[in-house]
Design a protein around this motif. Structure first.
Motif, PDB file in Angstrom:
ATOM      1  N   THR A  43       1.380   6.487   2.397  1.00 12.20           N
ATOM      2  CA  THR A  43       0.001   6.460   1.897  1.00 12.20           C
ATOM      3  C   THR A  43      -0.149   5.430   0.783  1.00 12.20           C
ATOM      4  OG1 THR A  43      -0.018   8.835   2.291  1.00 12.20           O
ATOM      5  CG2 THR A  43      -1.860   7.945   1.033  1.00 12.20           C
ATOM      6  N   THR A  47      -2.741   2.276   0.470  1.00  9.16           N
ATOM      7  CA  THR A  47      -3.780   2.200  -0.574  1.00  9.16           C
ATOM      8  C   THR A  47      -3.347   1.352  -1.759  1.00  9.16           C
ATOM      9  OG1 THR A  47      -2.914   4.242  -1.523  1.00  9.16           O
ATOM     10  CG2 THR A  47      -4.757   4.461   0.004  1.00  9.16           C
ATOM     11  N   ASP A  49      -1.234   2.091  -3.999  1.00  9.06           N
ATOM     12  CA  ASP A  49      -1.240   2.987  -5.177  1.00  9.06           C
ATOM     13  C   ASP A  49       0.119   2.911  -5.862  1.00  9.06           C
ATOM     14  OD1 ASP A  49      -1.207   5.092  -6.977  1.00  9.06           O
ATOM     15  OD2 ASP A  49      -2.309   6.468  -5.658  1.00  9.06           O
TER      16      ASP A  49
END
Lengths: 120, 525
Positions: A43, A47, A49
């Protein structure tokens, strides 16, 4: 470098009081949580992140160390330290290596649990 | 090792929480887990923990924030925190955590020996801190207790320093000294107050007895002057009501009467006036005052008999024996009249005279139970006398007993009757008010001991004022009555459990208190 350091697992067994059942529960719990962390890593790649990537690497680093997965721990330590300041160029590459290493650890730990040598 | 200390593990990863819980259980510690910083703070606020094992790197609220919240909360400030960190690469975090108030740190790959060492050291520091805080709190409480003691005499139990007294150290010694000092002063003060109360009660008892004894003699004088017992009683009660109610009004204590009290005054007036006073005035026409006084001593036995029957006092063997001796004494007193009076059936008159102590005894019990303690005794007596006047009127009319008071020598009775009536009324107004306050402060049984003094005073006054003499057998009867009364009461230690008995006991028998304390101390050993 060995996939699994059995001395570390023995130390862990000693730490929790020597109960094999509890040790196996703990190993299973580690494998489940590690899979969650790997999916968090995917993930974070999607993204971009950085914080999630760093925290995931940190978690997997320390828990894999507990279960004797020394190489997996080292790979995560490297990823964590490369996440200190900015998004690492090699992030995707790191995650692929970590996922590969985990697959081996997963197999080895499952063998450890079912192996007759370790019962008792 | 088994420990009662509870440890909270705060870590966002279940595998870490489980590992830590198992490791703690292996060392004999009880633990609880929280899966986030916020969850950890909630658990810290709602439960009591002796130590927190805290992960630093957690999503949303990290370990540093948890420590900041703990530092701001006075209830959590002193709970030791051990941060868990991967020592090799997180030295900065460890330093920062210790700056934030963490007591120690634990590397992620700790072994049991290290865990045990870190826990023991932190928990020991926590125990020392708790002991210091408890010590400070106890010093504060002891200081407060000392301040209270300096200002007033208090029951040492109210100082609430019993737990501090149990300490084996100097503070405990100080608390024990305080408690012992407080109880000595308290007991001394209590004894003193009881002694004062007893002296005052005994004084009033003698005063009431002397005055009431004179009343018997005055009854005899009035009865010889005019054979109108109801008429004399009416005049006496009119004067008593006048004096008492004026006095109560003057003192600003005129009572507010509620309806239920009217019946109490009707019964009181009936017992003390219609039954007792009129009987005395009637039999005084025939019997010498000294014999009447002798019969009046029965009040003590009657109070005892009724009190035993309605179970407000215990009838022990000793008291029953006293009662029987008393009955023999009364019988002998009645028998003795046959030798004294020059009348046909003096013992019949003596039997009738027993109505007087019966009325007085019932009056004493009624006043004990029914007259409110805040009512002015003069007002109470005045209202009783006023009620008696109204009740006497039909009897006065029925027996044609009314007469005018006159100082004229030719009028019936003359000066001596008027004097006797006025004197009787005055001593009755004062005497009954004193008796009401005596019953209140000393209780019914003690007050009924007045009959002793009434009898002796009555006989004394009769001999002095009327030149009467008692036959030998009457003196013997008196001896039996006194012995009987001594055996019956006043009070007996066996009655301590009885609330009414206890009340009059503790108020009137301070001399026995040290014995009671001795018994209590003895049984507590």
């Amino acid at each position: 470098m060995a996939i699994l350091d059995l001395r570390v697992i023995d130390q862990l067994k000693e730490l929790i009081g020597g109960d094999v059942e509890e040790l196996h529960e703990l190993i299973k719990l580690f494998l489940v949580e590690a899979k969650d962390i790997l999916s968090d890593m995917d993930t974070s790649l999607e993204t971009q992140d950085l914080e999630l990537l760093r925290r995931s690497a940190h978690s997997l680093k320390s828990s894999s160390q507990d279960f004797g997965a020394t190489r997996l721990s080292e790979l995560n330590a490297a990823l964590e330290s490369s996440c200190r300041n900015h998004w690492p160029e090699s992030a995707a590459n790191h995650v692929v290596k970590i996922a590969d290493s985990f697959k081996q650890v997963d197999v080895a730990l499952n063998e450890y649990i079912s192996g007759p040598v370790n019962h008792g | 090792m088994v420990s009662t200390e509870r440890i909270l593990v705060v870590d966002d990863k279940e595998v870490h929480r489980k590992k830590m819980s198992l490791a703690l259980a292996n060392l004999g510690y009880e633990s609880d887990t929280a899966e986030s910083g916020a969850d950890g703070l909630l658990k810290l606020k709602s439960h009591s923990y002796d130590l927190v094992l805290l992960d630093i790197l957690m999503p949303v609220m990290d370990g540093f924030e948890v420590m900041e919240f703990m530092k701001d909360d006075p209830n959590l400030r002193d709970i030791p925190v051990i941060v868990i960190s991967a020592l090799d690469r997180e030295m900065d975090s460890v330093v920062k955590a210790i700056e934030f108030g963490a007591q120690d740190f634990l590397p992620k790959n700790f072994d049991p020996v290290l865990l045990q060492a870190r826990l023991t050291s932190s928990l020991e520091r926590k125990r020392n801190r708790d002991r210091e805080l408890e010590h400070l709190r106890q010093v504060e409480r002891l200081t407060d207790a000392a301040a209270i003691l300096e200002n007033q005499v208090v029951d040492p139990q109210r100082l609430q320093i019993a737990d501090i007294s149990e300490r084996p150290d100097a503070l405990g010694q100080l608390a024990r000294v305080f408690t012992s000092m407080a109880s000595q002063v308290f007991e001394r003060e209590k004894r003193l107050r009881q002694q004062i109360r007893t002296l005052r009660s005994t004084g009033i008892l003698f005063a009431v007895g002397l005055v009431s004894g004179l009343g018997v003699v005055l009854s005899r004088i009035a009865a010889e002057a005019a054979e109108h017992p109801f008429g004399i009683a009416l005049w006496i009660n009119l004067i008593v009501a006048g004096i008492s109610l004026s006095f109560a009004t003057f003192r600003g204590n005129f009572p507010k009467l509620d309806r239920s009290m009217i019946w109490v005054f009707i019964v009181w007036a009936f017992l003390s006036t219609i039954i007792a006073e009129v009987t005395i005035l009637w039999v005084a026409q025939e019997l010498p005052a000294s014999i009447i006084a002798l019969i009046l001593v029965s009040e003590g036995f009657i109070v005892f008999a009724i009190a035993s029957l309605i179970k407000i006092e215990q009838a022990t063997m000793r008291r029953l024996a006293g009662f029987i001796v008393g009955l023999v004494g009364v019988a002998l007193a009645i028998f003795s009249t046959s030798e004294s009076a020059a009348i046909s059936t003096p013992w019949m008159w003596a039997l009738v005279a027993l109505l007087a102590p019966l009325g007085y005894a019932l009056r004493t019990l009624l006043v004990t139970v029914k007259i409110p303690h805040d009512m002015d005794p003069f007002a109470a007596n005045g209202l009783c006398a006023a009620t008696a006047c109204i009740m006497l009127i039909p009897f006065v009319i029925l027996f044609d007993d009314f007469f005018m008071l006159s100082l004229n020598k030719d009028s019936p009775g003359g000066t001596s009757l008027v004097l006797a009536i006025f004197l009787f009324a005055i001593i009755s107004a004062v005497g009954v008010a004193m008796r009401v306050s005596l019953i209140r402060s000393a209780g019914a049984v003690f007050a009924s001991q007045t009959s002793f003094v009434v009898t002796f005073a009555g006989i004394g006054w009769s001999i002095i004022l009327l030149g009467e003499s008692l036959p030998v057998i009457a003196w013997f009867a008196l001896g039996l009555l006194v012995t009987g009364l001594l055996l019956v009461g006043p009070k007996d230690e066996a009655e301590e459990n009885d609330p009414i008995a206890l009340k009059s006991h503790s108020k009137n028998k301070p001399a026995e208190l040290p014995a009671n304390i001795k018994t209590a101390t003895h049984s507590s050993r």
